[in-house]
Design a protein around this motif. Structure first.
Motif, mmCIF file in Angstrom:
data_model
loop_
_atom_site.group_PDB
_atom_site.id
_atom_site.type_symbol
_atom_site.label_atom_id
_atom_site.label_comp_id
_atom_site.label_asym_id
_atom_site.label_seq_id
_atom_site.Cartn_x
_atom_site.Cartn_y
_atom_site.Cartn_z
ATOM 1 N N GLU A 1 49.027 51.040 42.369
ATOM 2 C CA GLU A 1 47.937 50.069 42.518
ATOM 3 C C GLU A 1 46.716 50.600 41.780
ATOM 4 N N GLU A 2 45.807 49.665 41.431
ATOM 5 C CA GLU A 2 44.519 50.065 40.850
ATOM 6 C C GLU A 2 43.421 49.545 41.760
ATOM 7 N N ASN A 3 42.299 50.295 41.814
ATOM 8 C CA ASN A 3 41.169 49.771 42.587
ATOM 9 C C ASN A 3 40.396 48.759 41.729
ATOM 10 N N PRO A 4 39.349 48.090 42.286
ATOM 11 C CA PRO A 4 38.659 47.065 41.502
ATOM 12 C C PRO A 4 37.989 47.605 40.234
ATOM 13 N N SER A 5 37.830 48.918 40.109
ATOM 14 C CA SER A 5 37.268 49.494 38.875
ATOM 15 C C SER A 5 38.375 49.848 37.888
ATOM 16 N N GLY A 6 39.630 49.490 38.207
ATOM 17 C CA GLY A 6 40.731 49.733 37.278
ATOM 18 C C GLY A 6 41.246 51.158 37.296
ATOM 19 N N GLU A 7 40.985 51.894 38.379
ATOM 20 C CA GLU A 7 41.444 53.283 38.457
ATOM 21 C C GLU A 7 42.642 53.400 39.389
ATOM 22 N N THR A 8 43.522 54.350 39.062
ATOM 23 C CA THR A 8 44.700 54.573 39.885
ATOM 24 C C THR A 8 44.279 55.033 41.273
ATOM 25 N N GLU B 1 37.327 50.586 47.168
ATOM 26 C CA GLU B 1 38.755 50.275 47.133
ATOM 27 C C GLU B 1 39.068 48.803 47.382
ATOM 28 N N ARG B 2 38.062 47.967 47.692
ATOM 29 C CA ARG B 2 38.367 46.541 47.892
ATOM 30 C C ARG B 2 37.459 45.666 47.035
ATOM 31 N N ALA B 3 38.045 44.577 46.543
ATOM 32 C CA ALA B 3 37.360 43.771 45.530
ATOM 33 C C ALA B 3 36.092 43.091 46.052
ATOM 34 N N GLU B 4 36.167 42.576 47.279
ATOM 35 C CA GLU B 4 35.070 41.743 47.776
ATOM 36 C C GLU B 4 34.357 42.402 48.945
ATOM 37 N N VAL B 5 33.139 41.933 49.190
ATOM 38 C CA VAL B 5 32.420 42.328 50.400
ATOM 39 C C VAL B 5 33.117 41.690 51.601
ATOM 40 N N ASP B 6 33.281 42.454 52.660
ATOM 41 C CA ASP B 6 33.908 41.953 53.873
ATOM 42 C C ASP B 6 32.801 41.539 54.845
#
Ligand SMILES: O=P(O)(O)OC[C@H]1O[C@](O)(COP(=O)(O)O)[C@@H](O)[C@@H]1O
Ligand SMILES: [Mg+2]
Ligand SMILES: [Mg+2]
Length: 289
Positions: A35-42, A71-76
């Motif tokens: 998987e990649e995080n929202p910054s495109g890193e492993t 590690e998550r794309a959106e604000v929760d």
């Protein structure tokens, strides 16, 4: 020593209590996942696990209106809007320097408590801190009043320093990124600094910044030729670290202004990050002007 606002104290207590568990849980979670995080890193298993653990606990606190992480794309959204109520937004880098897990070197957890909706400017922070998983697990916590250092063990936090300030005489420096990828003006500045200070670079921002807070000096992850926006993320890394170092009597900069004045556009914005003794940051801004 506790923080005066009860919600902020609850956030800090939750993170500091979770830290010994996170440290223990790193065992067996060192491998990378597909998987990649929202910054495109492993991501490594531990990144995702620490994010879920902290996210579940922080979102359950009354008075936490938003949780966001590297590690998550959106604000929760998990409560009242921090922009229009007295709620807080918590932004976390659950594991900073997680690529150091492979080589078993220092890592951290970084957090910022904002009294505004995310993405927010750093001057909306009311508290920020980090955990350093070194030979000892420590926490550095900056509030409006002071910067303190704690030792963490078995869920307890014990104060070891209540008024942490940056030493006046700088000793160490650490700069991230590949040297040939540094812009010429930053290379020239780095050459000067190399002749004055000792190199300390471990590849986890928290470990490297803690060297600077302990001995005085400068940590920087500059804008690169290949990536002018740098590597570190404003909400999760730049703002909290800028806040902590400024509260400790130092300065922070994105190359031209305090990190705390940078206007965010997106949650995962990156920014060049420089923190350390005021005169070193002023010289840097002069060289990059
Ligand atoms: O490997 P490089 O390019 O020196 O980058 C190191 C930097 O990247 C980071 O590991 C990024 O943080 P994450 O591990 O949270 O993504 C910083 O801790 C560190 O300062
Ligand atoms: Mg990080
Ligand atoms: Mg991280």
């Amino acid at each position: 020593m506790t923080v005066s606002d009860p919600v902020v104290e609850s956030i800090v207590a939750t993170i500091s209590r979770s830290a010994t568990e996170i440290r223990q849980g790193l065992i067996g979670r060192r491998s990378t996942v597909d998987e990649e995080n929202p910054s495109g890193e492993t991501q490594v298993e531990a990144d995702i696990w620490a994010d879920e653990l902290l996210g579940d606990r922080l979102r359950a606190i009354d008075g936490v209106g938003q949780y966001a992480s590297e590690e998550r794309a959106e604000v929760d959204d998990c409560g009242d809007d921090p922009a229009t109520s007295g709620s807080f937004a918590v932004a976390v880098d659950p594991l900073d320097g997680s690529s150091n897990l492979k080589s078993n070197n220092a890592m951290g957890t970084v957090f910022g408590v904002y009294d505004d909706a995310l993405p927010a400017r750093g001057d909306a922070l009311v508290t920020a801190g980090y955990i350093l998983y070194g030979p000892i697990t420590t926490m550095v916590l900056a509030t409006e009043e002071t910067v303190s250092e704690y030792e963490l063990t078995g869920g307890e936090r014990t104060v070891v320093e209540t008024d942490l300030t940056l030493p006046d005489d700088p000793v160490v420096y650490g700069f991230g990124g590949r040297v040939p990828d540094w812009p010429e003006d930053f290379q020239a500045y780095a050459r000067e600094i190399e002749s004055e200070l000792k190199l300390r670079y471990g590849g986890a921002m928290i470990g490297d910044v803690n060297q600077v807070l302990t001995y005085g000096g400068i940590f920087g992850y500059p804008g690169l030729e290949s990536r002018p926006e740098g590597k570190l993320r404003l909400q999760f890394e730049g703002n909290p670290i800028g806040y902590i170092v400024e509260r400790a009597g130092g300065r922070s900069s994105d190359g031209s202004q305090s990190l705390l004045s940078v206007e965010p556009t997106e949650l995962h914005d990156r920014t060049p990050v420089h923190v350390g003794n005021a005169d070193l940051i002023e010289r840097l801004e002069d060289r990059l002007a």
